[in-house]
Scaffold this motif. Structure first.
Motif, PDB file in Angstrom:
ATOM      1  N   ARG A 178       0.833  -1.213   0.000  1.00 26.83           N
ATOM      2  CA  ARG A 178       0.000   0.000   0.000  1.00 26.83           C
ATOM      3  C   ARG A 178       0.861   1.253   0.000  1.00 26.83           C
ATOM      4  O   ARG A 178       0.549   2.241  -0.674  1.00 26.83           O
ATOM      5  N   VAL A 229       2.267   1.762  -3.434  1.00 26.34           N
ATOM      6  CA  VAL A 229       1.213   2.264  -4.328  1.00 26.34           C
ATOM      7  C   VAL A 229       1.046   3.764  -4.106  1.00 26.34           C
ATOM      8  O   VAL A 229       0.956   4.554  -5.060  1.00 26.34           O
ATOM      9  N   GLU A 245       1.222  -0.281  -8.853  1.00 27.70           N
ATOM     10  CA  GLU A 245      -0.171  -0.008  -9.169  1.00 27.70           C
ATOM     11  C   GLU A 245      -0.946  -1.319  -9.238  1.00 27.70           C
ATOM     12  O   GLU A 245      -0.382  -2.370  -9.556  1.00 27.70           O
ATOM     13  N   VAL A 246      -2.228  -1.258  -8.905  1.00 34.22           N
ATOM     14  CA  VAL A 246      -3.093  -2.437  -8.987  1.00 34.22           C
ATOM     15  C   VAL A 246      -3.519  -2.603 -10.441  1.00 34.22           C
ATOM     16  O   VAL A 246      -4.081  -1.685 -11.043  1.00 34.22           O
ATOM     17  N   HIS A 283      -0.594  -6.555  -8.238  1.00 30.19           N
ATOM     18  CA  HIS A 283       0.143  -5.319  -8.487  1.00 30.19           C
ATOM     19  C   HIS A 283       1.231  -5.508  -9.540  1.00 30.19           C
ATOM     20  O   HIS A 283       1.698  -6.616  -9.789  1.00 30.19           O
ATOM     21  N   THR A 305       5.283   0.350 -11.627  1.00 29.81           N
ATOM     22  CA  THR A 305       4.913   1.373 -12.601  1.00 29.81           C
ATOM     23  C   THR A 305       6.029   1.640 -13.594  1.00 29.81           C
ATOM     24  O   THR A 305       5.795   2.159 -14.670  1.00 29.81           O
TER      25      THR A 305
END
Length: 206
Positions: free
Chosen positions: A68, A71, A77-78, A92, A95
């Motif tokens: 978390r 993120v 990112e999910v 996940h 990025t």
């Protein structure tokens, strides 16, 4: 008589999150985050906190928390949500690849670079120690262990760095191909640890 108004402390979610270099520094401020980013970027892979927690043998709650945080820092990112046993599993992805941080890394203060390098090195030493303690380090006839500090000219230095870079690239290719075969066969596979570093050496003061 005046009225004193107590300043309201903003919630953590309302506070500005670091970006760019600051985000990278925050990510590398905890060894577990380093492990997560390394797993997601070498090569680029997708994980849910549960999947990665099982792979690196860490408590799911700890791993989920740092997922978390990463993120929120914009580093993960999910990309997928799967329903499993009445709950939603969040998958996940990084990025950006680890190599994309080259510019950010070069801009970091020296003291922060040293902190990050020390944490990364500690992970490698811990992996070696765990293998020795569990008796797996010497279990294979093809185990490789080498350490040396050599004096070379600039051409030799460049050649050695190139060899190490290519070896890392090949290792990542082997890992990716092996993961595909394991996924197809359903086998658990064998844990292989390696630690690679090439740098300008220095003799510690006595």
């Amino acid at each position: 008589m005046g009225v004193t108004v107590e300043a309201k402390r903003p919630k953590r979610s309302e506070m500005p999150r670091p970006t760019g270099i600051q985000a990278l520094a925050a990510a590398y401020s905890h060894p577990l985050r380093i492990r997560i980013l390394a797993a997601m970027n070498a090569p680029k892979r997708r994980y849910s906190p549960i999947q990665l927690a099982e792979e690196i043998d860490e408590p799911v709650g700890n791993v989920a928390y740092h997922f978390r945080e990463l993120v929120a820092l914009g580093l993960l990112e999910v990309v997928e949500e799967n329903k499993r046993r009445g709950a939603v599993e969040h998958v996940h992805e990084a990025t950006q690849g680890a190599t994309a941080w080259a510019d950010e890394w070069s801009s970091l203060p020296q003291i922060l670079k040293r902190h990050m390098l020390a944490l990364t090195n500690r992970l490698g030493v811990e992996a070696i120690g765990a293998a020795i303690d569990n008796g797996t380090f010497e279990s294979r006839d093809d185990t490789v262990m080498a350490q040396d500090t050599v004096r070379v000219d600039e051409q030799g230095a460049a050649e050695l760095m190139t060899i190490l870079s290519k070896a890392l690239e090949l290792a990542l290719r082997v890992t990716e191909a092996s993961e595909a075969r394991l996924a197809e066969s359903g086998e658990e596979g064998t844990l292989i640890s390696y630690m690679m570093a090439g740098y300008e050496g220095s003799i510690r003061p006595v």
